[in-house]
Design an enzyme around this catalytic site. Sequence first.
Site, PDB file in Angstrom:
ATOM      1  N   CYS A   1      -6.189 -27.292   9.589  1.00 55.21           N
ATOM      2  CA  CYS A   1      -4.916 -26.556   9.639  1.00 55.21           C
ATOM      3  C   CYS A   1      -3.948 -27.271  10.578  1.00 55.21           C
ATOM      4  O   CYS A   1      -4.346 -28.124  11.385  1.00 55.21           O
ATOM      5  CB  CYS A   1      -5.159 -25.124  10.090  1.00 55.21           C
ATOM      6  SG  CYS A   1      -5.249 -24.877  11.873  1.00 55.21           S
TER       7      CYS A   1
ATOM      8  N   ASP B   1      -7.930  -7.080   2.146  1.00 53.09           N
ATOM      9  CA  ASP B   1      -6.846  -7.218   3.131  1.00 53.09           C
ATOM     10  C   ASP B   1      -7.391  -6.764   4.473  1.00 53.09           C
ATOM     11  O   ASP B   1      -8.248  -5.859   4.514  1.00 53.09           O
ATOM     12  CB  ASP B   1      -5.639  -6.354   2.735  1.00 53.09           C
ATOM     13  CG  ASP B   1      -5.789  -4.915   3.234  1.00 53.09           C
ATOM     14  OD1 ASP B   1      -6.412  -4.111   2.508  1.00 53.09           O
ATOM     15  OD2 ASP B   1      -5.323  -4.623   4.357  1.00 53.09           O
TER      16      ASP B   1
ATOM     17  N   HIS C   1      -3.960 -20.738  12.473  1.00 48.28           N
ATOM     18  CA  HIS C   1      -5.371 -21.139  12.393  1.00 48.28           C
ATOM     19  C   HIS C   1      -6.232 -20.030  11.779  1.00 48.28           C
ATOM     20  O   HIS C   1      -7.021 -20.280  10.855  1.00 48.28           O
ATOM     21  CB  HIS C   1      -5.928 -21.507  13.773  1.00 48.28           C
ATOM     22  CG  HIS C   1      -7.423 -21.658  13.719  1.00 48.28           C
ATOM     23  ND1 HIS C   1      -8.042 -22.784  13.194  1.00 48.28           N
ATOM     24  CD2 HIS C   1      -8.405 -20.786  14.030  1.00 48.28           C
ATOM     25  CE1 HIS C   1      -9.349 -22.607  13.205  1.00 48.28           C
ATOM     26  NE2 HIS C   1      -9.613 -21.412  13.709  1.00 48.28           N
TER      27      HIS C   1
ATOM     28  N   CYS D   1      -5.027 -27.132  14.278  1.00 48.39           N
ATOM     29  CA  CYS D   1      -6.167 -27.981  14.635  1.00 48.39           C
ATOM     30  C   CYS D   1      -5.839 -29.468  14.519  1.00 48.39           C
ATOM     31  O   CYS D   1      -6.466 -30.299  15.169  1.00 48.39           O
ATOM     32  CB  CYS D   1      -7.374 -27.638  13.768  1.00 48.39           C
ATOM     33  SG  CYS D   1      -8.041 -26.011  14.176  1.00 48.39           S
TER      34      CYS D   1
ATOM     35  N   ASP E   1       0.867  -1.167   0.000  1.00 44.33           N
ATOM     36  CA  ASP E   1       0.000   0.000   0.000  1.00 44.33           C
ATOM     37  C   ASP E   1       0.907   1.221   0.000  1.00 44.33           C
ATOM     38  O   ASP E   1       2.112   1.120   0.238  1.00 44.33           O
ATOM     39  CB  ASP E   1      -0.940  -0.048   1.190  1.00 44.33           C
ATOM     40  CG  ASP E   1      -0.212   0.182   2.493  1.00 44.33           C
ATOM     41  OD1 ASP E   1      -0.833   0.022   3.538  1.00 44.33           O
ATOM     42  OD2 ASP E   1       0.981   0.503   2.438  1.00 44.33           O
TER      43      ASP E   1
ATOM     44  N   CYS F   1     -11.762 -27.842  10.859  1.00 43.72           N
ATOM     45  CA  CYS F   1     -10.570 -27.217  10.300  1.00 43.72           C
ATOM     46  C   CYS F   1      -9.448 -28.237  10.185  1.00 43.72           C
ATOM     47  O   CYS F   1      -9.229 -29.044  11.097  1.00 43.72           O
ATOM     48  CB  CYS F   1     -10.123 -26.058  11.191  1.00 43.72           C
ATOM     49  SG  CYS F   1      -8.677 -25.179  10.552  1.00 43.72           S
TER      50      CYS F   1
HETATM   51  C1  LIG Z   1      -3.881  -0.824   0.848  1.00 46.31           C
HETATM   52  C2  LIG Z   1      -3.832   0.478   0.083  1.00 46.31           C
HETATM   53  O1  LIG Z   1      -3.722   1.517   1.052  1.00 46.31           O
HETATM   54  C3  LIG Z   1      -3.372   2.754   0.621  1.00 46.31           C
HETATM   55  O2  LIG Z   1      -2.418   2.917  -0.082  1.00 46.31           O
HETATM   56  N1  LIG Z   1      -4.157   3.759   1.060  1.00 46.31           N
HETATM   57  C4  LIG Z   1      -5.257   3.501   1.766  1.00 46.31           C
HETATM   58  N2  LIG Z   1      -5.239   2.474   2.642  1.00 46.31           N
HETATM   59  C5  LIG Z   1      -6.386   2.236   3.372  1.00 46.31           C
HETATM   60  C6  LIG Z   1      -6.364   1.231   4.345  1.00 46.31           C
HETATM   61  C7  LIG Z   1      -7.512   1.009   5.104  1.00 46.31           C
HETATM   62  N3  LIG Z   1      -7.760   0.149   6.150  1.00 46.31           N
HETATM   63  C8  LIG Z   1      -9.037   0.400   6.525  1.00 46.31           C
HETATM   64  N4  LIG Z   1      -9.674  -0.185   7.556  1.00 46.31           N
HETATM   65  C9  LIG Z   1      -8.977  -1.100   8.420  1.00 46.31           C
HETATM   66  N5  LIG Z   1      -9.624   1.354   5.773  1.00 46.31           N
HETATM   67  C10 LIG Z   1      -8.691   1.767   4.875  1.00 46.31           C
HETATM   68  C11 LIG Z   1      -8.712   2.765   3.904  1.00 46.31           C
HETATM   69  C12 LIG Z   1      -7.556   3.011   3.164  1.00 46.31           C
HETATM   70  C13 LIG Z   1      -7.507   4.071   2.199  1.00 46.31           C
HETATM   71  O3  LIG Z   1      -8.498   4.803   1.965  1.00 46.31           O
HETATM   72  N6  LIG Z   1      -6.355   4.282   1.543  1.00 46.31           N
HETATM   73 ZN   LIG Z   2      -7.467 -24.655  12.443  1.00 48.30          ZN
END
Ligand SMILES: CCOC(=O)Nc1nc2cc3nc(NC)[nH]c3cc2c(=O)[nH]1
Ligand SMILES: [Zn+2]
Length: 370
Positions: A306, A266, A335, A309, A93, A304
């Site tokens: 895994c 993710d 797990h 488990c 990210d 499960c």
């Molecule tokens: C995975 C890509 O992330 C980025 O580059 N920017 C970004 N990341 C986020 C991660 C987030 N995690 C959550 N909740 C746990 N909400 C999210 C929003 C963004 C986001 O708007 N922008």
């Molecule tokens: Zn398991």
Amino acid sequence: MTSPFTLHSQASDCAARRGEVRTLHGTVQTPVFMPVGTQATVKGVTPENLKELGAQIILGNTYHLYIRPGHELIRSFGGLHKFMNWDQPILTDSGGFQIFSLKDLTKITEEGAAFKSHLDGSKLFLSPEDAVAVQEALGSDIMMCLDTCIPYPATREEAIASTDLTGRWAKRSRAAHKERGQLLFGIIQGGMYPDLRAKAVEELVEVGFDGYALGGLSVGEPAELMMEITEEIAALMPADYPRYLMGVGTPENLVEAVYRGIDMFDCVMPTRNARNGMLFTSSGRLVIKNARHQDDQRPVDEECDCYTCRHYSRAYLRHLFMAREILSSQLNTIHNLHYYVGLMARIRKAIEEDRFAQFRQEFYAKRTVE
Ligand SMILES: CCOC(=O)Nc1nc2cc3nc(NC)[nH]c3cc2c(=O)[nH]1
Ligand SMILES: [Zn+2]
């Protein structure tokens, strides 16, 4: 722009779809859950553990790796795959979310984000171009544009200003990205305003990306609102490109978002909850420190298969947790990740056999809250 996404089958009674994303380090079968490996490790497990439990692709975090050990060091090792001994796909990210969650330490200008390191308070700066360059040094298979994640709640004016800036940064990110096989995804912001999000989709598609992510969700808004936005905007995202919902979510969130047409996810929940002794099972959640597990010889989940488990009882896992043993985090994480990755494998099969809506019914029927 040729899409890295191939659609295999579209559910006949909902937006769920089965596809694959081609990357430099391999093809990812979707829908897919990506374990989070913030500091070049998925906490508590080895790459071999990850392969054994079925992980296809993991997340790395640009902000954290930029701060420590530094992207140039990782580049000198041949990139993140070599450095961490993971030879399958990695999505990094942009770190935007982390930088902006240090909000009192961050100053956003047209140019980029000035912020203080959470380690030593030193002043740092990342422009959209820098974020692309750092991710190119890391050699990730899928890179994300630097974006500004709009907090919840936000006024319409705040959402407009922030979304427009994210759009200008996306253009700059695309221009900075030299075509070397690494994919670049755009991030759709727009707060909780569907019209702003629809406009953001149009602008990003105009620039042209290898995939599109729904950002600015799972930021404290009600789950129903997250699903409403997801449903409305997923339908506007190009059907022939990957759709990624960032930071989501619980097993129920995954089922509901797949139902609405999302391909990639993710979330830190399976790994973070494992370290806190909260385990996912086919019938709901289990808190391992609960006294009722003290002499329970059964595995966490009888359904499960895994490693955890197959070899350990609830009683033993409770003992490890109470004793704060390192093995507790390792076995609980194996797990929980196996549960998440296994849920996505069952979802993929259900879509292939065009019975996902029925799968969704059965999924809820089994969840008696533990
Ligand atoms: C995975 C890509 O992330 C980025 O580059 N920017 C970004 N990341 C986020 C991660 C987030 N995690 C959550 N909740 C746990 N909400 C999210 C929003 C963004 C986001 O708007 N922008
Ligand atoms: Zn398991």
